[in-house]
Design a protein around this motif. Structure first.
Motif, PDB file in Angstrom:
ATOM      1  N   ARG A   1       0.783  -1.058   0.069  1.00 30.18           N
ATOM      2  CA  ARG A   1       0.072  -0.007   0.157  1.00 30.18           C
ATOM      3  C   ARG A   1       0.776   1.202  -0.065  1.00 30.18           C
ATOM      4  O   ARG A   1       1.812   1.374   0.596  1.00 30.18           O
ATOM      5  N   PRO A   2       0.583   2.185  -0.585  1.00 31.06           N
ATOM      6  CA  PRO A   2       1.290   3.436  -0.870  1.00 31.06           C
ATOM      7  C   PRO A   2       1.154   4.169   0.333  1.00 31.06           C
ATOM      8  O   PRO A   2       0.078   4.297   1.193  1.00 31.06           O
ATOM      9  N   ILE A   3       2.247   4.834   0.690  1.00 27.60           N
ATOM     10  CA  ILE A   3       2.328   5.562   2.113  1.00 27.60           C
ATOM     11  C   ILE A   3       2.576   7.121   1.750  1.00 27.60           C
ATOM     12  O   ILE A   3       3.913   7.184   1.092  1.00 27.60           O
ATOM     13  N   GLN A   4       1.992   8.187   2.028  1.00 31.05           N
ATOM     14  CA  GLN A   4       2.296   9.528   1.937  1.00 31.05           C
ATOM     15  C   GLN A   4       2.878  10.011   2.986  1.00 31.05           C
ATOM     16  O   GLN A   4       2.215  10.193   4.055  1.00 31.05           O
ATOM     17  N   LEU A   5       3.909  10.506   2.779  1.00 34.25           N
ATOM     18  CA  LEU A   5       4.628  11.302   4.225  1.00 34.25           C
ATOM     19  C   LEU A   5       4.720  12.815   3.913  1.00 34.25           C
ATOM     20  O   LEU A   5       5.134  13.360   2.667  1.00 34.25           O
ATOM     21  N   THR A   6       4.121  13.589   4.687  1.00 33.81           N
ATOM     22  CA  THR A   6       4.027  15.019   4.912  1.00 33.81           C
ATOM     23  C   THR A   6       4.373  15.440   6.022  1.00 33.81           C
ATOM     24  O   THR A   6       3.868  14.809   7.217  1.00 33.81           O
ATOM     25  N   ASP A   7       5.079  16.652   6.111  1.00 35.42           N
ATOM     26  CA  ASP A   7       5.446  17.242   7.458  1.00 35.42           C
ATOM     27  C   ASP A   7       6.125  16.090   8.493  1.00 35.42           C
ATOM     28  O   ASP A   7       5.531  16.169   9.720  1.00 35.42           O
ATOM     29  N   THR A   8       7.132  15.625   7.829  1.00 36.95           N
ATOM     30  CA  THR A   8       7.655  14.296   8.529  1.00 36.95           C
ATOM     31  C   THR A   8       9.103  14.535   8.803  1.00 36.95           C
ATOM     32  O   THR A   8       9.776  15.049   7.977  1.00 36.95           O
TER      33      THR A   8
ATOM     34  N   LEU B   1      10.131   9.882  -3.120  1.00 38.10           N
ATOM     35  CA  LEU B   1      10.488  10.738  -1.718  1.00 38.10           C
ATOM     36  C   LEU B   1      11.492  11.598  -1.569  1.00 38.10           C
ATOM     37  O   LEU B   1      12.524  11.305  -1.895  1.00 38.10           O
ATOM     38  N   HIS B   2      11.028  12.896  -1.500  1.00 38.96           N
ATOM     39  CA  HIS B   2      12.130  14.039  -1.390  1.00 38.96           C
ATOM     40  C   HIS B   2      12.806  14.000   0.063  1.00 38.96           C
ATOM     41  O   HIS B   2      12.158  14.162   0.977  1.00 38.96           O
ATOM     42  N   ILE B   3      14.047  13.882   0.215  1.00 38.94           N
ATOM     43  CA  ILE B   3      14.955  13.850   1.394  1.00 38.94           C
ATOM     44  C   ILE B   3      15.590  15.164   1.562  1.00 38.94           C
ATOM     45  O   ILE B   3      16.393  15.426   0.572  1.00 38.94           O
ATOM     46  N   THR B   4      15.406  15.985   2.773  1.00 45.34           N
ATOM     47  CA  THR B   4      16.086  17.044   2.991  1.00 45.34           C
ATOM     48  C   THR B   4      17.026  16.936   4.281  1.00 45.34           C
ATOM     49  O   THR B   4      16.470  16.490   5.200  1.00 45.34           O
ATOM     50  N   PRO B   5      18.199  16.838   4.148  1.00 47.82           N
ATOM     51  CA  PRO B   5      19.261  16.908   5.168  1.00 47.82           C
ATOM     52  C   PRO B   5      19.148  18.258   6.094  1.00 47.82           C
ATOM     53  O   PRO B   5      19.145  19.499   5.454  1.00 47.82           O
ATOM     54  N   VAL B   6      19.278  18.176   7.453  1.00 44.85           N
ATOM     55  CA  VAL B   6      19.288  19.291   8.240  1.00 44.85           C
ATOM     56  C   VAL B   6      20.332  18.926   9.402  1.00 44.85           C
ATOM     57  O   VAL B   6      20.127  17.967  10.138  1.00 44.85           O
ATOM     58  N   GLN B   7      21.498  19.647   9.234  1.00 43.91           N
ATOM     59  CA  GLN B   7      22.520  19.341  10.234  1.00 43.91           C
ATOM     60  C   GLN B   7      22.346  20.327  11.531  1.00 43.91           C
ATOM     61  O   GLN B   7      23.051  21.385  11.858  1.00 43.91           O
ATOM     62  N   CYS B   8      21.412  19.942  12.318  1.00 41.78           N
ATOM     63  CA  CYS B   8      21.280  20.672  13.964  1.00 41.78           C
ATOM     64  C   CYS B   8      20.038  19.580  14.490  1.00 41.78           C
ATOM     65  O   CYS B   8      19.788  18.527  14.058  1.00 41.78           O
ATOM     66  N   ASP B   9      20.008  19.902  15.908  1.00 37.38           N
ATOM     67  CA  ASP B   9      18.965  19.270  16.644  1.00 37.38           C
ATOM     68  C   ASP B   9      17.600  19.480  16.282  1.00 37.38           C
ATOM     69  O   ASP B   9      17.150  20.590  15.489  1.00 37.38           O
ATOM     70  N   LEU B  10      16.517  18.664  16.683  1.00 36.85           N
ATOM     71  CA  LEU B  10      15.220  18.866  16.276  1.00 36.85           C
ATOM     72  C   LEU B  10      14.620  20.224  16.832  1.00 36.85           C
ATOM     73  O   LEU B  10      13.808  20.978  15.999  1.00 36.85           O
ATOM     74  N   HIS B  11      14.802  20.608  17.943  1.00 34.73           N
ATOM     75  CA  HIS B  11      14.634  21.989  18.607  1.00 34.73           C
ATOM     76  C   HIS B  11      14.799  23.134  17.594  1.00 34.73           C
ATOM     77  O   HIS B  11      13.921  23.964  17.333  1.00 34.73           O
ATOM     78  N   ARG B  12      16.035  23.105  17.251  1.00 32.98           N
ATOM     79  CA  ARG B  12      16.425  24.026  16.342  1.00 32.98           C
ATOM     80  C   ARG B  12      15.899  24.189  15.004  1.00 32.98           C
ATOM     81  O   ARG B  12      15.355  25.150  14.455  1.00 32.98           O
ATOM     82  N   HIS B  13      15.679  22.866  14.380  1.00 36.46           N
ATOM     83  CA  HIS B  13      15.131  22.731  13.395  1.00 36.46           C
ATOM     84  C   HIS B  13      13.381  23.114  13.401  1.00 36.46           C
ATOM     85  O   HIS B  13      13.009  23.760  12.228  1.00 36.46           O
ATOM     86  N   LEU B  14      12.739  22.687  14.341  1.00 39.30           N
ATOM     87  CA  LEU B  14      11.349  23.316  14.473  1.00 39.30           C
ATOM     88  C   LEU B  14      11.292  24.812  14.672  1.00 39.30           C
ATOM     89  O   LEU B  14      10.184  25.233  14.214  1.00 39.30           O
ATOM     90  N   ALA B  15      12.209  25.245  15.129  1.00 37.62           N
ATOM     91  CA  ALA B  15      12.210  26.740  15.286  1.00 37.62           C
ATOM     92  C   ALA B  15      11.953  27.499  13.823  1.00 37.62           C
ATOM     93  O   ALA B  15      11.447  28.515  13.820  1.00 37.62           O
ATOM     94  N   ASP B  16      12.459  26.835  12.736  1.00 34.82           N
ATOM     95  CA  ASP B  16      12.571  27.173  11.543  1.00 34.82           C
ATOM     96  C   ASP B  16      11.176  26.781  10.559  1.00 34.82           C
ATOM     97  O   ASP B  16      10.954  27.151   9.423  1.00 34.82           O
ATOM     98  N   ARG B  17      10.279  25.791  11.318  1.00 30.61           N
ATOM     99  CA  ARG B  17       9.106  25.426  10.523  1.00 30.61           C
ATOM    100  C   ARG B  17       7.863  26.029  10.942  1.00 30.61           C
ATOM    101  O   ARG B  17       7.840  26.560  11.980  1.00 30.61           O
ATOM    102  N   PRO B  18       7.237  26.100   9.876  1.00 30.38           N
ATOM    103  CA  PRO B  18       5.846  26.828  10.069  1.00 30.38           C
ATOM    104  C   PRO B  18       5.166  26.074  11.326  1.00 30.38           C
ATOM    105  O   PRO B  18       5.022  24.931  11.578  1.00 30.38           O
ATOM    106  N   GLY B  19       4.619  27.171  12.042  1.00 34.55           N
ATOM    107  CA  GLY B  19       3.982  26.450  13.585  1.00 34.55           C
ATOM    108  C   GLY B  19       4.856  26.107  14.479  1.00 34.55           C
ATOM    109  O   GLY B  19       4.747  25.547  15.593  1.00 34.55           O
ATOM    110  N   LYS B  20       6.087  26.024  14.145  1.00 32.88           N
ATOM    111  CA  LYS B  20       7.290  25.724  15.234  1.00 32.88           C
ATOM    112  C   LYS B  20       6.992  24.237  15.583  1.00 32.88           C
ATOM    113  O   LYS B  20       7.386  23.764  16.727  1.00 32.88           O
ATOM    114  N   LYS B  21       6.558  23.350  14.604  1.00 32.16           N
ATOM    115  CA  LYS B  21       6.132  22.017  14.860  1.00 32.16           C
ATOM    116  C   LYS B  21       6.474  20.990  13.786  1.00 32.16           C
ATOM    117  O   LYS B  21       6.276  21.491  12.620  1.00 32.16           O
ATOM    118  N   ALA B  22       6.259  19.899  14.019  1.00 36.39           N
ATOM    119  CA  ALA B  22       6.216  18.854  12.924  1.00 36.39           C
ATOM    120  C   ALA B  22       5.025  17.690  13.338  1.00 36.39           C
ATOM    121  O   ALA B  22       4.805  17.153  14.487  1.00 36.39           O
TER     122      ALA B  22
END
Length: 468
Positions: free
Chosen positions: A167-174, A240-261
Motif C-alpha cells: 500500500r502506498p504511504i504518503q509522508l508529509t510534514d515528517t 520521496l524527497h529527502i532534505t538533510p538538516v545538520q542541527c537538533d530537532l528543537h532548532r529545526h522546528l524553530a524554522d518550521r511553520p508553526g514551530k512543529k512537525a
C-alpha cells in the motif's frame, strides 16, 4: 573498511572475553553460498552486507570456517555448515552435517518474496551465524547462547501481510530524527515500501569510525562528514524527497511553520534525547531503539493518546544519573556539561586542557560518548558497575530499522483506531512472537501525557486532533 575494535569491545562486554579471545572469535571467516533463484541471491547479498561489518566474509576461492547455504548444497569442507530454507511463509535455519541423511537441502525458493520480509530474514540469519560462530557461552543468559534449532522465523509474526506492504504511504510534514545505525536501517528497509512525499533528516552529528560498523550507507572513508547530509546523499527512494538538516530537532522546528512537525520518526541513541523530543509535543511519534545488543524496542502513538508517550517509555532512571556522574568525573566536567548533546567550544577547550594532545577545534560538534570512547580505557565506555557499554552489531541496528519501517506500515493501517497496541520489544537473537506486542500504559507522573497542563497545551497545538 570498518572499525574492528568497536565490534571487539562489544563482544568483550557481552561475554566477558579478553581482548585477545574476542579478536579471535571475530576473525572467523564465513562463506555465503546461495541457489540460483532471485530471492535466494538477493537474500544472500543482504546477509553478506550485514555480516561483513562484524566478521570476515570469505571469497569463493578462500578457505572458510563456516559455510552458510541459502537454498543451496554445501561446496566446502568447512567445520560448520548452516542451511537456510526459504518459503513464502518464512525461513528455517539448521546446523547440519554435509551428507547427513537426517537433512536434505531444499533448493526450490519462492519466486515472489517481499523485500521487507527478505531484509528482516537477513538480519536474523546474520545474527544466528554470529551466535553460532562465537559459540555458546557458560552464562545461559548470554545472547550468544545458541537458540535451540531449528531457528524458525515466520513472517506472520511481524504483524503485517505482503498486501499491507504494497500500500502506498504518503509522508508529509515528517522528520526523521537521527541519522545513525537505526536510521540507516529504516531507510534501507523503506526502499522496499511505496513511500511518497517528503521527509527531513535531522542530526547535528558527524560520522565517527564506530558508525561504519552499523550504518549500511557509511564506511571509514566518511569519518568527519555530516551524518544527515551523507545519508540523504546515499539513499535513493523514488517518490520521496529527502532534505538533510545538520542541527537538533528543537532548532529545526524553530524554522518550521508553526514551530512543529506533525510526525516525528525517532532513531536517536539516548533516553534523554527521546524525552526532549517528546517535549516538542509532536502529533505522531514512531520510535525504535536498541538496548546494547540484548533488545529492540519499538513504540508509536498519536494524539489523543490513551497509551504511553516517549517520556513514559524512556522514563528517567537511576542508572542514567550514575552514568552522568561517572562521565563527569572521568572527563573533568560538570553534570550540566555532560548533559549537553554535543561538544561546544567551551567544553572542547576544557577537554583539551584535561587531555593533552587533544585539538579543541577537531572535537567541536561531536558527542561526549564518542570522545570518551577514544580517550579512556582502550576506548571502553564504562557504566557505574564497570561494565563496558556495548554498541550494537550491524544486524541489530538494522533489524531495529526494519521493525521501524514495519511499524510505519502498521501505523498507517491502524492509526484511525481508538485503541491499538503501540509497544513492541524483542530479542534480536531469537525469532519474534506476536505475543510480545502490547499496549504500554502512561505513567501517572509523566511530565508530558500525565500532566493536565501539558494536555491543555496539546489541545492548543493540535485542536484538529481533539475536535475530530
Amino acid at each position: 573498511m570498518y572499525d574492528t575494535e568497536e565490534n571487539i569491545r562489544t563482544l568483550m562486554s557481552a561475554t566477558g572475553l579478553s581482548h585477545e579471545e574476542a579478536t579471535k572469535k571475530l576473525a572467523i571467516r564465513v562463506r555465503v553460498t546461495c541457489g540460483n533463484s532471485v530471492p535466494a541471491i538477493k537474500l544472500a547479498e543482504d546477509v553478506q552486507r550485514l555480516l561483513e561489518r562484524t566478521i570476515a566474509v570469505a571469497e569463493p576461492n578462500e578457505p572458510c570456517d563456516v559455510e552458510l547455504c541459502i537454498q543451496a548444497h554445501p561446496v566446502t569442507n568447512a567445520p560448520m555448515h548452516l542451511s537456510v530454507e526459504v518459503s513464502i511463509d518464512g525461513i528455517v535455519i539448521r546446523n547440519v552435517i554435509p551428507g547427513s541423511e537426517s537433512h536434505s537441502y531444499e533448493v526450490d525458493a519462492p519466486t515472489d518474496l517481499h523485500g521487507l520480509f527478505r531484509k528482516a530474514a537477513a538480519c536474523y540469519i546474520a545474527g544466528h551465524v554470529i551466535a553460532c560462530s562465537v559459540g555458546q557461552q557458560a552464562d545461559a543468559s548470554s545472547p550468544f547462547a545458541i537458540v535451540p534449532e531449528p531457528f524458525v522465523f515466520n513472517f506472520a509474526a511481524l504483524g503485517v501481510t505482503a498486501e499491507d506492504l504494497e500500500r502506498p504511504i504518503q509522508l508529509t510534514d515528517t522528520v526523521l530524527v537521527g541519522a545513525g545505525g537505526v536510521a540507516n536501517g529504516f531507510l534501507w528497509a523503506a526502499d522496499e515500501l511505496k513511500l511518497h512525499g517528503e521527509i527531513a533528516i535531522v542530526d547535528p552529528k558527524k560520522v565517527s569510525a564506530g558508525n561504519s560498523n552499523r550504518c549500511l550507507y557509511f564506511d571509514l572513508g566518511d569519518v568527519g562528514r555530516g551524518k544527515a547530509e551523507l545519508l540523504a546523499e546515499r539513499v535513493n527512494l523514488p517518490g520521496l524527497h529527502i532534505t538533510p538538516v545538520q542541527c537538533d530537532l528543537h532548532r529545526h522546528l524553530a524554522d518550521r511553520p508553526g514551530k512543529k512537525a506533525t510526525r516525528v520518526i525517532v532513531t536517536t541513541d539516548s533516553r534523554r534525547a527521546r524525552r526532549s523530543i517528546q517535549g516538542e509535543l509532536p502529533a505522531e511519534v514512531l520510535d525504535a531503539s536498541t538496548t546494547d545488543i540484548s533488545e529492540i524496542v519499538v513504540h508509536s502513538h498519536s494524539l489523543p493518546n490513551e497509551g504511553a508517550c516517549l517520556s513514559c517509555i524512556y522514563a528517567h532512571t537511576h542508572d542514567e544519573l550514575q552514568q552522568d556522574k561517572h562521565l563527569a568525573e572521568k572527563l573533568g566536567l560538570t553534570i550540566e556539561e555532560i548533559r549537553t548533546p554535543l561538544i561546544d567550544r567551551g567544553i572542547a577547550t576544557k577537554l583539551a586542557a584535561n587531555f593533552p594532545g587533544v585539538d579543541a577545534e577537531s572535537i567541536i560538534g561531536t558527542s561526549l560518548d564518542t570522545f570518551y570512547k577514544k580517550q579512556c580505557g582502550e576506548g571502553a565506555l564504562l557504566t557505574k558497575a564497570g561494565k563496558q557499554a556495548a554498541a550494537p552489531f550491524a544486524f541489530i541496528s538494522n533489524l531495529a530499522g526494519v521493525f521501524l519501517a514495519l511499524e510505519l506500515v502498521r501505523f498507517e493501517k491502524n492509526k484511525n483506531q481508538s485503541s491499538r497496541d503501540n509497544y513492541f520489544f524483542a530479542s534480536p537473537w531469537q525469532p519474534p512472537h506476536r505475543s510480545l506486542r502490547r499496549r504500554r500504559r502512561r505513567l501517572p507522573t509523566c511530565e508530558f501525557c500525565g500532566d493536565p497542563h501539558t494536555g491543555k497545551a496539546l489541545r492548543l497545538l493540535w485542536p484538529e486532533r481533539y475536535l475530530a
